[in-house]
Scaffold this active site. Structure first.
Site, mmCIF file in Angstrom:
data_model
loop_
_atom_site.group_PDB
_atom_site.id
_atom_site.type_symbol
_atom_site.label_atom_id
_atom_site.label_comp_id
_atom_site.label_asym_id
_atom_site.label_seq_id
_atom_site.Cartn_x
_atom_site.Cartn_y
_atom_site.Cartn_z
ATOM 1 N N GLN A 91 41.897 92.582 37.140
ATOM 2 C CA GLN A 91 43.546 92.302 36.373
ATOM 3 C C GLN A 91 42.808 92.839 35.221
ATOM 4 O O GLN A 91 43.628 93.814 34.778
ATOM 5 C CB GLN A 91 42.901 90.850 36.124
ATOM 6 C CG GLN A 91 44.477 91.066 35.678
ATOM 7 C CD GLN A 91 44.632 90.032 34.332
ATOM 8 O OE1 GLN A 91 43.830 90.786 33.346
ATOM 9 N NE2 GLN A 91 44.970 88.594 34.318
ATOM 10 N N GLN A 144 49.255 88.969 25.001
ATOM 11 C CA GLN A 144 49.658 89.314 24.069
ATOM 12 C C GLN A 144 50.767 90.364 23.440
ATOM 13 O O GLN A 144 51.404 90.237 24.165
ATOM 14 C CB GLN A 144 48.560 90.709 23.944
ATOM 15 C CG GLN A 144 47.872 91.227 22.862
ATOM 16 C CD GLN A 144 46.975 91.875 22.698
ATOM 17 O OE1 GLN A 144 46.111 91.916 23.738
ATOM 18 N NE2 GLN A 144 46.336 92.734 21.585
ATOM 19 N N HIS A 186 45.177 97.376 31.306
ATOM 20 C CA HIS A 186 45.765 97.393 32.435
ATOM 21 C C HIS A 186 45.396 98.848 32.923
ATOM 22 O O HIS A 186 45.866 99.526 34.113
ATOM 23 C CB HIS A 186 46.657 96.975 32.076
ATOM 24 C CG HIS A 186 46.358 95.394 31.820
ATOM 25 N ND1 HIS A 186 46.492 94.371 32.787
ATOM 26 C CD2 HIS A 186 47.711 94.400 31.913
ATOM 27 C CE1 HIS A 186 45.966 93.528 32.571
ATOM 28 N NE2 HIS A 186 47.036 93.317 31.191
ATOM 29 N N SER A 245 48.885 88.498 32.263
ATOM 30 C CA SER A 245 47.996 89.301 31.663
ATOM 31 C C SER A 245 46.882 88.395 31.063
ATOM 32 O O SER A 245 45.995 87.477 31.519
ATOM 33 C CB SER A 245 47.952 90.399 30.355
ATOM 34 O OG SER A 245 46.845 90.806 30.034
ATOM 35 N N LEU A 246 46.615 88.574 29.403
ATOM 36 C CA LEU A 246 45.701 87.246 28.734
ATOM 37 C C LEU A 246 46.159 85.973 29.495
ATOM 38 O O LEU A 246 44.991 85.164 29.687
ATOM 39 C CB LEU A 246 46.117 87.408 27.584
ATOM 40 C CG LEU A 246 45.545 86.801 26.559
ATOM 41 C CD1 LEU A 246 44.047 85.940 26.279
ATOM 42 C CD2 LEU A 246 46.198 86.702 25.355
ATOM 43 N N ARG A 306 36.812 88.787 25.993
ATOM 44 C CA ARG A 306 37.786 89.870 26.848
ATOM 45 C C ARG A 306 38.366 91.090 25.857
ATOM 46 O O ARG A 306 38.223 91.938 26.066
ATOM 47 C CB ARG A 306 38.662 89.044 27.174
ATOM 48 C CG ARG A 306 40.058 89.730 27.910
ATOM 49 C CD ARG A 306 40.985 89.387 28.950
ATOM 50 N NE ARG A 306 42.112 89.689 29.441
ATOM 51 C CZ ARG A 306 43.170 90.313 29.327
ATOM 52 N NH1 ARG A 306 43.579 89.795 27.926
ATOM 53 N NH2 ARG A 306 43.825 91.133 29.892
#
Length: 290
Positions: free
Chosen positions: A243, A9, A194, A88-89, A113
């Site tokens: 995560q 992102q 996170h 991440s994503l 998500r």
């Protein structure tokens, strides 16, 4: 060895994926399939939407995922990864690229998500901040001294993102500056990703991940949570769930990939952020963009 990395992102931009849609029948077919799966024409927002429309988490995450995955699929025989990783994503994009997830399942999970994270952000004010110019251990020590803030993204040496409750992050930024940070600035993101602030989203996403089929991949994924090569589908699932509330160990992942033989890192998706930070992590590797 060829490593492929996938952005997260923040790498979105108006017009993303439009060239793929217009120049590849395969890409056009996959984009239209995505519109059907999501129940709205995400392509309209990707190709013509405003910056603010693209910033909505429910749009941003599937948009970045689609750009990355569809770009990888259009590479055909040229796409032969020996290791993959995603920021991440981007880890979801990496898992489609290495065959762990199908295109459809990956998109559905990313959409769930995004919505779960959006809901978690609305429960309590939270934020992220970038800290530039401090050693990791100093950032960690300051975070440990304040309740409600944690180290969230280890992007590259001297660049660490912190995350958590709004006031805790603001206080941490002041302490970072006092400790000699070149910059410590709040980021324009939806919330404290996170960090423990995402616990409600983690619980929601866990059920969806557990109900999804994960296949044995064609090559290992270096996961954010462990910064190590993982090929076991059950372990991949477990790490993917963790995560959301755990830090992204990007620096450590790239270092491990280099140690395991990666010499060429190709970024697949919108933007060129990962190629830049990889160059800062290890000046000896070659970076490219698909």
């Amino acid at each position: 060895m060829k490593a492929y990395v996938f952005p997260g992102q923040g790498s979105q931009f108006t017009g993303m994926g439009k060239d793929l849609y217009e120049n590849s029948e395969l890409a056009k077919s996959l984009f239209e399939q995505a519109n059907e799966i999501l129940g709205f024409r995400i392509t309209d927002i990707m190709f013509e939407g405003t910056v603010d429309e693209l910033k909505e988490t429910k749009v941003t995450q599937p948009a970045v995922f689609l750009h990355s995955v569809i770009l990888a699929k259009t590479l055909g025989e040229n796409f032969q990864p020996e290791m993959v990783a995603g920021h991440s994503l981007g880890e979801f994009s990496a898992l489609v690229a290495n065959g762990t997830l199908s295109f459809e399942d990956g998109l559905i999970l990313v959409s769930k998500r995004a919505l779960a994270m959006q809901k978690a952000c609305e429960l309590k004010p939270s934020i992220m901040a970038a800290v530039i110019g401090l050693e990791d251990h100093i950032v960690e020590d300051i975070c440990n001294s304040i309740d409600g803030v944690v180290a969230a993204n280890y992007n590259c040496p001297g660049q660490l993102v912190i995350s958590g409750e709004l006031h805790a992050v603001e206080l941490a930024c002041e302490k970072m500056k006092e400790a000699g940070a070149v910059r410590a600035l709040l980021l324009h993101v939806g919330g404290g990703f996170h960090s423990p602030m995402m616990e409600p989203a983690r619980e929601e996403l866990a059920a969806a991940i557990e109900a999804t089929t994960f296949a044995t991949p064609i090559c290992p994924v270096y996961q954010n949570v462990t910064a190590t090569a993982v090929s076991d589908p059950n372990e991949i699932k477990k790490n993917l769930i963790i995560q959301l509330t755990a830090p992204v160990k990007w620096t450590q992942s790239i270092q491990q990939m280099v140690a395991d033989g990666a010499t060429l890192f190709t970024e697949v998706g919108p933007g060129k952020v990962l190629a830049r930070v990889i160059g800062k992590i290890d000046k000896g590797v070659v970076t490219a963009h698909a």
